[in-house]
Design an enzyme around this catalytic site. Structure first.
Site, PDB file in Angstrom:
ATOM      1  N   HIS A 152       0.812  -1.218   0.000  1.00 44.43           N
ATOM      2  CA  HIS A 152       0.000   0.000   0.000  1.00 44.43           C
ATOM      3  C   HIS A 152       0.847   1.270   0.000  1.00 44.43           C
ATOM      4  O   HIS A 152       0.337   2.345  -0.268  1.00 44.43           O
ATOM      5  CB  HIS A 152      -0.988  -0.011   1.172  1.00 44.43           C
ATOM      6  CG  HIS A 152      -0.378   0.108   2.529  1.00 44.43           C
ATOM      7  ND1 HIS A 152      -0.391  -0.910   3.448  1.00 44.43           N
ATOM      8  CD2 HIS A 152       0.239   1.133   3.137  1.00 44.43           C
ATOM      9  CE1 HIS A 152       0.190  -0.515   4.562  1.00 44.43           C
ATOM     10  NE2 HIS A 152       0.584   0.728   4.394  1.00 44.43           N
ATOM     11  N   ASP A 182       0.117  -7.693   1.438  1.00 40.82           N
ATOM     12  CA  ASP A 182       0.511  -6.293   1.535  1.00 40.82           C
ATOM     13  C   ASP A 182       2.029  -6.126   1.548  1.00 40.82           C
ATOM     14  O   ASP A 182       2.584  -5.374   2.342  1.00 40.82           O
ATOM     15  CB  ASP A 182      -0.096  -5.629   2.775  1.00 40.82           C
ATOM     16  CG  ASP A 182      -0.037  -4.105   2.691  1.00 40.82           C
ATOM     17  OD1 ASP A 182       0.193  -3.577   1.588  1.00 40.82           O
ATOM     18  OD2 ASP A 182      -0.193  -3.444   3.734  1.00 40.82           O
ATOM     19  N   SER A 256       4.755   2.453   7.815  1.00 39.95           N
ATOM     20  CA  SER A 256       4.382   1.346   6.934  1.00 39.95           C
ATOM     21  C   SER A 256       5.564   0.845   6.133  1.00 39.95           C
ATOM     22  O   SER A 256       6.243   1.612   5.470  1.00 39.95           O
ATOM     23  CB  SER A 256       3.296   1.786   5.960  1.00 39.95           C
ATOM     24  OG  SER A 256       2.063   1.829   6.589  1.00 39.95           O
TER      25      SER A 256
END
Length: 528
Positions: A152, A182, A256
């Site tokens: 993402h 992911d 992230s």
């Protein structure tokens, strides 16, 4: 960083090879707020989303003793952690023909007013600037320049830039990405010396072990936080293979794709999501375990995509009621709701109603474990599968297929195999009541009213009492009962007889196979 504001209950089935969620749990997709933000114009952008490669040599024993300071470890690891900057062209608003300025007498005050208005409008119609965002990543192969991050972080990006610790900016190439876990793999080419970090064994981590998280929260690159493993095997419904490590190490937007380290300096997790009502860290963060990431990144490196094993069944959780109705010791395993025609399971003889208890020698203690075990199995390999069928265990050999090939062929959305039957000719029937439901045979009128497939045979539910156990289990008008106690039913009297038989056998519940507009699932109805 994915922010999960709340958890809410509900239910659905799943595809093996794409892990089904527990019955009674609502997918959290609607409750997940993607925290990546972008800045258009001159503002600052802070992306917010809280990998892996060939398996590295694993440490013999994790270091579990807390140091007096993390400074030496952080100094060693920081050069391997990078910031990820991405840009994406913002969509341009459609521009229509510019209207002409109205004509006014010379010297009119309206002339300047309208000219200023149309000039401002023209400026707004100019192409918008690119949206940018920030995330984190880490180098796993210094020689070849491979960098792991979250999918993402780089999804839909036009340009990806890797920023090293010394602020060196390097354009990156996207090698491959996997939305199911992911994860994404990048490659950079540079003469600048790189520092890599190895993967550790996430399965060796215990609740209470110390961990270090390094990343780029809110654009503040090289931020180090420490905490412990708070829990393991968390399912937050972010993807079909959820198996997250939970930590109280501070993770925020921009972390992230960043690494979570053990005290040996090995990556044991990739920071991905946070649970937060406010958007900031409240001590509940989630990381993809390294043992899940290793194989994915290795495949991305070799093929540019994943190649997962595929069994070809739709499965659901085994509840205590279902286990009792099947005579299964303990409510373990994955219940097969339907089998894909000509898929690996169908060819091996696996049937709807079987409970998969072992796959390739691995215990399937709960439903969501089966898809991950299958996905990690080599394609075209024949493996033993143990199932519980009609009161006893059976073992059969299954040749594992490829999930991605099945997806490309549309097999995952195909309806279960159904024998062709003649069209309905029976007249309307008087409903029969059983288990708090009104039941009748399928007529052409009911088939049209409830959108029942032309070749489907069974008993249709026309009404469900609001205070019945059937209603509590989610049954509703339009459902078609195909089996009762794993035996086919064709008319309401069949249902009544089999329910009575179950009662005479002192069973606590009876198992129904129900079709709802092509979606098959088993439902155990208590008989008390």
């Amino acid at each position: 960083m994915i922010r999960i504001p709340k958890f809410e209950p509900a239910a659905r089935g799943a595809v093996a090879g794409a892990r089904p969620r527990k019955a009674g749990v609502r997918p959290l997709v609607a409750a997940i707020v993607w925290g990546m933000t972008s800045v258009i114009g001159g503002g600052a952008v802070i992306g917010g989303f809280a990998g892996a490669a060939p398996a590295q040599a694993q440490a013999a024993t994790p270091n579990r003793n807390a140091p007096g300071s993390f400074a030496d470890l952080a100094e060693k690891l920081l050069p391997a952690v990078v910031n990820i900057s991405t840009s994406q062209s913002a969509p341009q608003r459609p521009q229509g023909p510019r209207p002409e300025i109205p004509q006014f007498p010379p010297g009119s005050p309206f002339e300047d007013f309208f000219r200023d208005f149309f000039d401002r409008q023209q400026q707004q119609d100019q192409p918008q600037r690119k949206a940018t965002s920030l995330g984190s990543g880490f180098v796993i192969d210094a020689k070849n320049g491979y960098v792991v991050t979250n999918n993402h972080v780089v999804q839909d990006a036009d340009e990806i830039t890797v920023i090293l610790q010394d602020d060196t900016n390097i354009k990156a190439e996207l090698v491959g990405k996997d939305s199911k876990t992911d994860l994404a793999l990048l490659k950079i080419k540079t003469s600048h010396p790189l520092v890599a970090v190895p993967f550790g064994d996430s399965d060796a981590m215990r609740v209470g072990d110390w961990v270090l998280a390094i990343g780029n929260p809110f654009g503040l690159g090289g931020s180090v936080t420490a905490g412990i493993i708070s829990a393991r095997q968390r399912n937050i419904d972010a993807g079909p293979y959820d198996d997250f490590l939970q930590t109280d190490a501070s993770i925020n937007r921009g972390n992230s794709g960043g690494p979570m380290f053990n005290l040996n300096g090995e990556v044991i997790g990739i920071n991905t999501a946070i649970f937060s009502p406010s958007g900031g860290s409240v001590g509940i963060g989630f990381a993809i375990p390294s043992n899940l990431a290793k194989q994915v990144v290795a495949q991305l490196k070799e093929y540019g995509k994943t190649r997962r094993g595929w069994l070809g069944v739709r499965i659901q959780a085994v509840t205590p009621e279902i286990a009792e109705s099947l005579g299964l010791p303990g409510h373990k395993g994955a219940l097969v709701a339907s089998v894909t025609p000509d898929g690996p399971a169908a060819k091996a003889g696996i049937q709807a109603g079987d409970v998969v208890t072992k796959f390739d020698g691995k215990e399937i203690d709960e439903m969501r474990r089966l898809p991950r075990v299958v996905a990690e199995t080599s394609i075209d390999r024949a493996v033993p599968v143990e199932v519980w069928r009609k009161g006893k265990a059976q073992t059969m050999q299954v040749k594992v297929g490829e999930l991605e090939a099945a997806e490309e062929q549309g097999l995952l959305t195909a309806n279960p195999d159904e024998k062709q039957q003649p069209k309905d000719k029976a007249p309307a029937q008087k409903p029969t009541e059983s288990l708090g439901m009104k039941l009748t045979g399928i007529t052409p009128e009911l088939r049209q009213q409830f959108e029942i497939k032309p070749d489907l045979k069974g008993v249709v539910v026309t009404e469900v009492a609001g205070n019945s156990t059937a209603a509590e289990k989610g049954l509703r008008a339009g459902d078609v009962i195909l089996e009762v106690g794993q035996e086919e039913v064709r008319k309401p009297e069949d249902v009544t007889a089999k329910v009575q038989k179950a009662k005479e056998q002192s069973k606590k519940s009876v198992l129904l196979l129900v079709d709802r507009k092509g979606d098959l699932r088993f439902v155990a109805i208590p008989l008390s």
